[in-house]
Design a protein around this motif. Structure first.
Motif: not given
Length: 461
Positions: A329-330, A338-340, A346-351, A378-382
């Motif tokens: 979804e994200l 950076d848009e998140i 923090d939740q994703i990285q920690e949990k 070159r592509n942040p989404k990738h």
């Protein structure tokens, strides 16, 4: 006119079902099988060497799960099969489509060809690839009647009619021309390929473990059988393409229903993951033997994350499905990390990850090709996609290794068939997975299906 006792008994004998009689006799003859029963390949060798050998020695065929393994591991498995099984006993290898690595597909096919592997299960394909055509081409010849015959058999696992259609047709002209230009097939092989279908057999996969379109067996089987008949009539193939059933098969009733719907053979999957022979952790097997039919859910597929493909996984006591869906979804809503929102990051990285995005990115640099990393720069989404995809490999590893402290993150591919199987064997010796062996399960299911069919048809005599 009322039947005599003699006529009734004769009719009963004619309709007497046995496990050996179920399925297509030609299919069993071609593969030298006692029963029209296969076990499908499961990722990372979960469908193990031991599982394949058990099936081969019992007069059935198992497919080794090659997905995610190194070529050296696959080579070792082939040598094991050729040592443990006699020439009359059958084995096969799963051949998983790798849309991002066609060179890897060809290397695997070259390995199969070098060892004389005769049976492959082509899975997750949406179109024909050069590697498949190369495998199909080798060993083709004409018999005394002029019919084209081959030694390399492809059983295509499909869940959509349009994919079945490409396997029911002959090799695409553009791929033949490419392989000819590269001198990977001969002109004679190209000509022979034009008059046979790409697959010997089609396995129709309904709602199942792993990659799934959530199809319904009742509709899929009938539509693909009809499609097969139409294409057979159109091209006048000399040999019938058999249609098998997979997905949702975990009880004798499901086995019987598959054959009644016209299946020439069946393939089981989820139920085999909860057996002694399955190469997954005891922790996963303990979890699996307790699930019911409602304890699975759909989640994004890690290998096809960006296109939104789905896999079916265990949800009982597991956070993985919810977390994986959150990541997709994200990804869909944002163009970069950076848009998140910071709290969500923090939740994703920690949990979820239990490490930072930077640490994940440094790790994936070591196993992604250089061009992928350059594209990510070159592509942040990738870059976000690669980092999120890491979670899927991580969670698979947790389950395979049985990391107890991270059980909530296990990614365990499983369909509702196992829940039905668990209910069927409840209160019997098979309730505990330590007593479950793939060959014995197969025989019990086939015996049970034959018994049900005999009971059903007896009422109509």
């Amino acid at each position: 006119m009322k039947k005599t006792d003699y006529e009734t008994n004769k009719l009963e004998d004619a309709l007497k079902f046995t496990p050996e009689k179920l399925g297509c006799s030609e299919f069993k003859k071609d593969y030298n099988l006692k029963f029209a029963y296969l076990t499908g390949g499961m990722y990372k060798g979960i469908a193990s060497k031991e599982m394949v050998v058990k099936m081969g020695k019992a007069g059935m065929m198992g497919f080794f799960g090659t997905g995610g393994l190194e070529l050296s591991q696959i080579k070792e498995a082939i040598e094991y099969f050729q040592k443990e099984l006699s020439p009359e006993q059958t084995y096969g290898l799963n051949f998983l489509h790798n849309m991002n690595n066609p060179e890897g597909e060809e290397k695997m096919i070259d390995l199969f060809l070098s060892y004389g592997v005769k049976n492959i299960e082509a899975a997750a394909f949406i179109s024909i690839t050069p590697a498949l055509v190369k495998y199909r081409a080798k060993g083709l010849k004409r018999d005394s009647q002029g019919n084209v015959i081959g030694v390399n058999r492809i059983i295509a696992k499909v869940s959509r009619g349009e994919v079945a259609e490409v396997f029911l047709n002959s090799a695409p002209e553009r791929i033949l021309n490419k392989l000819l230009a590269e001198k990977k097939i001969t002109w004679e092989e190209a000509d022979l390929l034009k008059v046979i279908p790409m697959a010997d057999d089609i396995c129709v996969e309904a709602d199942s473990a792993g990659h799934t379109d959530g199809g319904v067996a009742y509709t899929l089987m009938s539509s693909i059988i009809k499609l097969r008949d139409e294409i057979m009539e159109k091209y006048k193939y000399h040999k019938k393409v058999r249609i098998g059933a997979a997905g949702g098969i975990g009880t004798p009733a499901a086995v019987a229903a598959s054959f009644v719907m016209g299946a020439d053979f069946i393939t089981t999957g989820s139920i085999n993951q909860c057996t002694v022979e399955a190469a997954t952790s005891n922790s996963v097997k303990n979890l699996l033997q307790k699930i019911n039919v409602q304890d699975t859910e759909y989640a994004p597929a890690g290998d096809m994350f960006e296109i939104g493909a789905k896999v079916q996984v265990v949800k009982k006591g597991i956070f993985f499905p919810a977390r994986a869906n959150k990541l997709y979804e994200l990804y869909r809503k944002h163009n970069s990390l950076d848009e998140i929102d910071e709290k969500i990051k923090d939740q994703i990285q920690e949990k979820f990850f239990k490490r930072s995005f930077e640490e994940v990115y440094e790790e994936i640099k070591s196993f992604y090709p250089l061009q992928e990393i350059e594209k990510a720069e070159r592509n942040p989404k990738h870059k976000m996609a690669l980092i999120f995809r890491w979670y899927f490999g991580y969670t698979t590893g947790l389950a395979l290794n049985g990391t107890e402290e991270c059980k909530v993150d296990y990614q365990v591919h499983c369909g509702p068939a196992l829940g039905a199987f668990n209910q069927w064997v409840k209160g019997t010796s098979l309730e505990n997975w330590q007593e479950r062996h793939v060959d014995e399960i197969a025989v019990k299911l086939m015996n049970g299906a034959a018994t049900l069919l005999n009971q059903y048809y007896k009422d109509y005599i």
